[in-house]
Write a protein that holds these residues in place. Structure first.
Motif, PDB file in Angstrom:
ATOM      1  N   LEU A  28      13.097  71.816  36.449  1.00  0.00           N
ATOM      2  CA  LEU A  28      14.333  72.370  35.907  1.00  0.00           C
ATOM      3  C   LEU A  28      14.042  73.291  34.727  1.00  0.00           C
ATOM      4  N   THR A  29      13.125  72.898  33.861  1.00  0.00           N
ATOM      5  CA  THR A  29      12.745  73.760  32.740  1.00  0.00           C
ATOM      6  C   THR A  29      12.129  75.052  33.252  1.00  0.00           C
ATOM      7  N   ARG A  30      11.273  74.954  34.275  1.00  0.00           N
ATOM      8  CA  ARG A  30      10.674  76.164  34.849  1.00  0.00           C
ATOM      9  C   ARG A  30      11.748  77.080  35.413  1.00  0.00           C
ATOM     10  N   ALA A  31      12.742  76.510  36.098  1.00  0.00           N
ATOM     11  CA  ALA A  31      13.825  77.321  36.672  1.00  0.00           C
ATOM     12  C   ALA A  31      14.624  78.022  35.570  1.00  0.00           C
ATOM     13  N   VAL A  32      14.927  77.309  34.493  1.00  0.00           N
ATOM     14  CA  VAL A  32      15.679  77.893  33.379  1.00  0.00           C
ATOM     15  C   VAL A  32      14.889  79.037  32.750  1.00  0.00           C
ATOM     16  N   LEU A  33      13.595  78.831  32.543  1.00  0.00           N
ATOM     17  CA  LEU A  33      12.772  79.890  31.950  1.00  0.00           C
ATOM     18  C   LEU A  33      12.625  81.079  32.897  1.00  0.00           C
ATOM     19  N   GLU A  34      12.576  80.820  34.189  1.00  0.00           N
ATOM     20  CA  GLU A  34      12.506  81.901  35.168  1.00  0.00           C
ATOM     21  C   GLU A  34      13.788  82.742  35.125  1.00  0.00           C
ATOM     22  N   ILE A  35      14.926  82.077  35.051  1.00  0.00           N
ATOM     23  CA  ILE A  35      16.199  82.799  34.976  1.00  0.00           C
ATOM     24  C   ILE A  35      16.295  83.569  33.662  1.00  0.00           C
ATOM     25  N   ASP A  36      15.869  82.947  32.561  1.00  0.00           N
ATOM     26  CA  ASP A  36      15.876  83.635  31.261  1.00  0.00           C
ATOM     27  C   ASP A  36      15.005  84.890  31.320  1.00  0.00           C
ATOM     28  N   GLU A  37      13.845  84.780  31.917  1.00  0.00           N
ATOM     29  CA  GLU A  37      12.940  85.931  32.020  1.00  0.00           C
ATOM     30  C   GLU A  37      13.558  87.029  32.894  1.00  0.00           C
ATOM     31  N   TYR A  38      14.180  86.639  33.987  1.00  0.00           N
ATOM     32  CA  TYR A  38      14.872  87.595  34.857  1.00  0.00           C
ATOM     33  C   TYR A  38      15.988  88.312  34.073  1.00  0.00           C
ATOM     34  N   ALA A  39      16.797  87.531  33.349  1.00  0.00           N
ATOM     35  CA  ALA A  39      17.893  88.128  32.566  1.00  0.00           C
ATOM     36  C   ALA A  39      17.345  89.088  31.523  1.00  0.00           C
ATOM     37  N   SER A  40      16.189  88.768  30.967  1.00  0.00           N
ATOM     38  CA  SER A  40      15.613  89.648  29.939  1.00  0.00           C
ATOM     39  C   SER A  40      15.206  90.997  30.534  1.00  0.00           C
ATOM     40  N   THR A  41      14.849  91.035  31.818  1.00  0.00           N
ATOM     41  CA  THR A  41      14.478  92.311  32.443  1.00  0.00           C
ATOM     42  C   THR A  41      15.684  93.220  32.625  1.00  0.00           C
ATOM     43  N   LEU A  42      16.876  92.648  32.589  1.00  0.00           N
ATOM     44  CA  LEU A  42      18.116  93.422  32.766  1.00  0.00           C
ATOM     45  C   LEU A  42      18.620  94.000  31.452  1.00  0.00           C
ATOM     46  N   GLY A  43      18.068  93.547  30.341  1.00  0.00           N
ATOM     47  CA  GLY A  43      18.517  94.004  29.033  1.00  0.00           C
ATOM     48  C   GLY A  43      19.703  93.199  28.538  1.00  0.00           C
ATOM     49  N   TRP A  44      20.225  93.643  27.409  1.00  0.00           N
ATOM     50  CA  TRP A  44      21.352  92.947  26.781  1.00  0.00           C
ATOM     51  C   TRP A  44      22.670  93.575  27.212  1.00  0.00           C
ATOM     52  N   ASP A  45      23.757  92.961  26.730  1.00  0.00           N
ATOM     53  CA  ASP A  45      25.117  93.419  27.031  1.00  0.00           C
ATOM     54  C   ASP A  45      25.397  93.331  28.525  1.00  0.00           C
ATOM     55  N   GLN A  46      24.982  92.218  29.118  1.00  0.00           N
ATOM     56  CA  GLN A  46      25.170  91.962  30.537  1.00  0.00           C
ATOM     57  C   GLN A  46      26.287  90.940  30.739  1.00  0.00           C
ATOM     58  N   PRO A  47      26.914  90.963  31.906  1.00  0.00           N
ATOM     59  CA  PRO A  47      27.920  89.936  32.206  1.00  0.00           C
ATOM     60  C   PRO A  47      27.253  88.584  32.466  1.00  0.00           C
ATOM     61  N   ALA A  48      28.056  87.553  32.481  1.00  0.00           N
ATOM     62  CA  ALA A  48      27.553  86.222  32.831  1.00  0.00           C
ATOM     63  C   ALA A  48      27.034  86.258  34.268  1.00  0.00           C
ATOM     64  N   ARG A  49      25.993  85.473  34.532  1.00  0.00           N
ATOM     65  CA  ARG A  49      25.404  85.408  35.868  1.00  0.00           C
ATOM     66  C   ARG A  49      25.270  83.941  36.266  1.00  0.00           C
ATOM     67  N   LEU A  50      25.709  83.651  37.499  1.00  0.00           N
ATOM     68  CA  LEU A  50      25.693  82.289  38.026  1.00  0.00           C
ATOM     69  C   LEU A  50      24.618  82.184  39.111  1.00  0.00           C
ATOM     70  N   PHE A  51      23.901  81.057  39.105  1.00  0.00           N
ATOM     71  CA  PHE A  51      22.827  80.822  40.062  1.00  0.00           C
ATOM     72  C   PHE A  51      22.995  79.458  40.708  1.00  0.00           C
ATOM     73  N   ALA A  52      22.732  79.391  42.003  1.00  0.00           N
ATOM     74  CA  ALA A  52      22.563  78.114  42.686  1.00  0.00           C
ATOM     75  C   ALA A  52      21.090  77.753  42.559  1.00  0.00           C
ATOM     76  N   LEU A  53      20.795  76.487  42.367  1.00  0.00           N
ATOM     77  CA  LEU A  53      19.413  76.005  42.344  1.00  0.00           C
ATOM     78  C   LEU A  53      19.197  75.186  43.608  1.00  0.00           C
ATOM     79  N   VAL A  54      18.242  75.608  44.417  1.00  0.00           N
ATOM     80  CA  VAL A  54      17.984  74.907  45.672  1.00  0.00           C
ATOM     81  C   VAL A  54      16.547  74.413  45.704  1.00  0.00           C
ATOM     82  N   ASP A  55      16.339  73.313  46.420  1.00  0.00           N
ATOM     83  CA  ASP A  55      15.007  72.749  46.596  1.00  0.00           C
ATOM     84  C   ASP A  55      14.201  73.719  47.460  1.00  0.00           C
ATOM     85  N   THR A  56      13.098  74.232  46.923  1.00  0.00           N
ATOM     86  CA  THR A  56      12.318  75.261  47.603  1.00  0.00           C
ATOM     87  C   THR A  56      11.776  74.775  48.936  1.00  0.00           C
ATOM     88  N   ALA A  57      11.229  73.565  48.986  1.00  0.00           N
ATOM     89  CA  ALA A  57      10.664  73.043  50.239  1.00  0.00           C
ATOM     90  C   ALA A  57      11.749  72.891  51.304  1.00  0.00           C
TER      91      ALA A  57
END
Length: 196
Positions: A28-57
């Protein structure tokens, strides 16, 4: 579950396990950091973004076409895959929007990334009494000690929670604060999307 896009790797491919995401103790921590890193590539002043978390396997077995589209093969390192959902409607209060969500059983959890203005604890005693929500938002926006933050909050069906908070003035992956209880109200609102 509507999948409008996945999280792109820096090389332009899609999938999980961004190379720049620090290894973390829990999926879960890895997923949160992955999403944070993705959001950082989009820059600031972005709208809220919602994600589903699914079991990869499970995703690879139950939805091989979608897993292939997301670039999730046996080498994928994350056990939770974030899948970005349709855009959060502009102008809709977040609590009302979250109240309309119902997840299918295949979704193990969800996450939301949102930007907000925050004041340091030292400013709490200076908040004028009797302000409405809009007046308070204007007052915070004008406060000299305000800080812009991006919060990424995730919850799982089993109750696990994780958050990442990044200050705009310290916009670096090494300056991201993580913890289960950093944004408790938002975590509660996300957890409520899994209640029957």
């Amino acid at each position: 579950m509507s999948s409008t896009s996945s999280i792109p790797d820096p090389d332009g491919s899609t999938g999980s396990g961004l190379p720049n995401t620090p290894m973390a103790a829990s999926p879960l921590t890895r997923a949160v950091l992955e999403i944070d890193e993705y959001a950082s590539t989009l820059g600031w002043d972005q709208p809220a973004r919602l994600f589903a978390l699914v079991d990869t396997a499970k995703l690879r077995v139950q939805e091989p076409g979608l897993a292939a589209q997301l670039g999730l093969d046996e080498t994928a390192q994350s056990s939770l895959t974030p899948i970005e959902q349709d855009e959060v409607p502009a102008g809709t209060p977040l609590d009302k929007f979250l109240g309309t969500i119902a997840w299918p059983d295949a979704v193990a959890g969800c996450a939301l990334t949102v930007e907000r203005l925050m004041l340091p604890p030292s400013a709490e005693g200076t908040v004028p009494n009797g302000m409405g929500e809009k007046q308070l938002a204007k007052w915070v926006a004008a406060h000299p000690d305000r800080q812009e933050v991006r919060m990424t909050v995730a919850v799982l069906r089993d109750g696990a929670r994780e958050s990442a908070v990044r200050l705009r003035e310290k916009d670096s992956p090494t300056e991201v604060l993580t913890g289960a209880d950093l944004v408790p109200n938002l975590a509660e609102a996300l957890a409520a999307t899994f209640e029957d």
